[in-house]
Design an enzyme around this catalytic site. Structure first.
Site, PDB file in Angstrom:
ATOM      1  CE  LYS A  60       4.403   5.086   4.958  1.00  0.00           C
ATOM      2  NZ  LYS A  60       4.794   3.778   4.469  1.00  0.00           N
ATOM      3  CD  GLN A 104       6.900   0.981   5.678  1.00  0.00           C
ATOM      4  OE1 GLN A 104       5.943   1.657   6.001  1.00  0.00           O
ATOM      5  NE2 GLN A 104       7.638   1.228   4.607  1.00  0.00           N
ATOM      6  CG  ASP A 127       1.013   1.326   0.709  1.00  0.00           C
ATOM      7  OD1 ASP A 127       1.023   2.552   0.457  1.00  0.00           O
ATOM      8  OD2 ASP A 127       2.037   0.690   1.044  1.00  0.00           O
TER       9      ASP A 127
END
Ligand code: NAP
Length: 290
Positions: A60, A104, A127
């Protein structure tokens, strides 16, 4: 002799599509920088030393850097307490130079993933994991939605797959794939059947799908006789079998039946990262608009 009725199957090149979209975002960022603006900034937070998480974050951050986006990483030790992580998220929420925040997953067991999702400011939740954006999705409002589902919509649109009026069957009902893609397809006026581990007659339901999304994690569960001729088949699942990565769809078996199929390599994966960058750019635009 009867003519063959085999369908010409398009196999998505997800990397090529991802690179095209990333190129467009890169051009926009170059223009912002040339005009004296600051680069959009994504903050990523990793707790512990899970090697898969480290690799996802690396991918990412590399993708962000390539389009001129700034990314900062906060790597916290495995034993980090939930309140310590929430305090970091509060600081990032308040930091004017941070546009998007991604924690994450998975986080270690002493930290509740839902508490993390709730702590991220809805306008930096690139996200799409928090309740504000889940609510926006449900209410048909604009917001930041999960990146894999957004990538799937880009793939369908790029290949001009009609969504309105189509029957979409989604296998899987997770918060990151199954639920949001079902709602996004419904928002685009598809008729959606959401399936899960207790669904009866799954194969028969799948055979009636114009758009079939498999987001389960069961190797090659979608076989040729589950697919309606001419359907668009989106393979999200990834499993490891004998050291090899395998999708939820038997790609070779559905060739000649599906009109479009996404492979598990160079399929929706690169699109997921692309939509994270897209959401971060949207957050930047919203935060810097005068
Ligand atoms: P998840 O949270 O484990 O959800 C899996 C879903 O599949 C659940 O809803 C489960 O039903 C359902 N399911 C399990 N066995 C089933 C069966 N036999 N028949 C029908 N449904 C069944 O997984 P996820 O996070 O959504 O991820 C799904 C897969 O996509 C995984 O392989 C993951 O690695 C992959 N993935 C890939 C990307 C990418 O970018 N390529 C992104 C995200 C995820 P219940 O709800 O009833 O348990």
């Amino acid at each position: 002799m009867a003519e063959s009725s085999a369908v010409e199957t398009v196999v998505l090149d997800g990397l090529a599509l991802a690179q095209k979209l990333r190129g467009e975002m890169g051009e926009e960022i170059q223009k912002i920088l040339a005009a004296g603006g600051r680069a959009p900034c994504l903050a990523v937070v990793r707790v512990g030393d899970d090697p898969a998480s480290a690799s996802y974050i690396k991918g990412k951050r590399r993708a962000a850097k390539r389009i001129g986006m700034e990314s900062i990483e906060h790597h916290l030790p495995e034993e980090t307490r939930e309140d310590e992580l929430l305090a970091l998220i509060d600081r990032l929420n308040a930091d004017d130079d941070v546009d998007g925040i991604l924690v994450q997953l998975p986080v270690p067991p002493q930290i509740r993933a839902n508490a993390v999702a709730e702590a991220i400011s809805g306008d930096k939740d690139v996200d799409g994991v928090g309740p504000l954006n889940a609510g926006r999705l449900l209410m048909g409002e604009p917001g930041f939605f999960a990146c894999t589902p957004l990538g799937i919509l880009e793939v369908l649109d790029h290949h001009e797959i009609p969504i309105e009026g189509a029957h979409a069957v989604v296998i899987g009902r997770s918060m990151i794939v199954g639920k949001p893609i079902s709602l996004l397809l419904q928002r685009r006026n598809a008729t959606v059947t959401m399936c899960h581990s207790r669904t009866r007659d799954l194969a028969e339901l799948c055979r009636s799908a114009d758009i079939l999304v498999a987001a389960v994690g069961r190797p090659r569960m979608v076989q040729a006789d589950w697919v309606k001729p001419g359907a668009a088949v989106i393979d999200v699942g990834v499993s490891e079998v004998d050291g090899e990565l395998v999708g939820d769809v038997d790609l070779e078996a559905v060739k000649g039946i599906a009109a479009l199929v996404t492979p598990h390599r160079r399929g929706v994966g690169p699109m997921t990262i692309t939509m994270l960058l897209h959401n971060t750019l949207l957050a930047y635009r919203a935060r810097t608009a005068v």
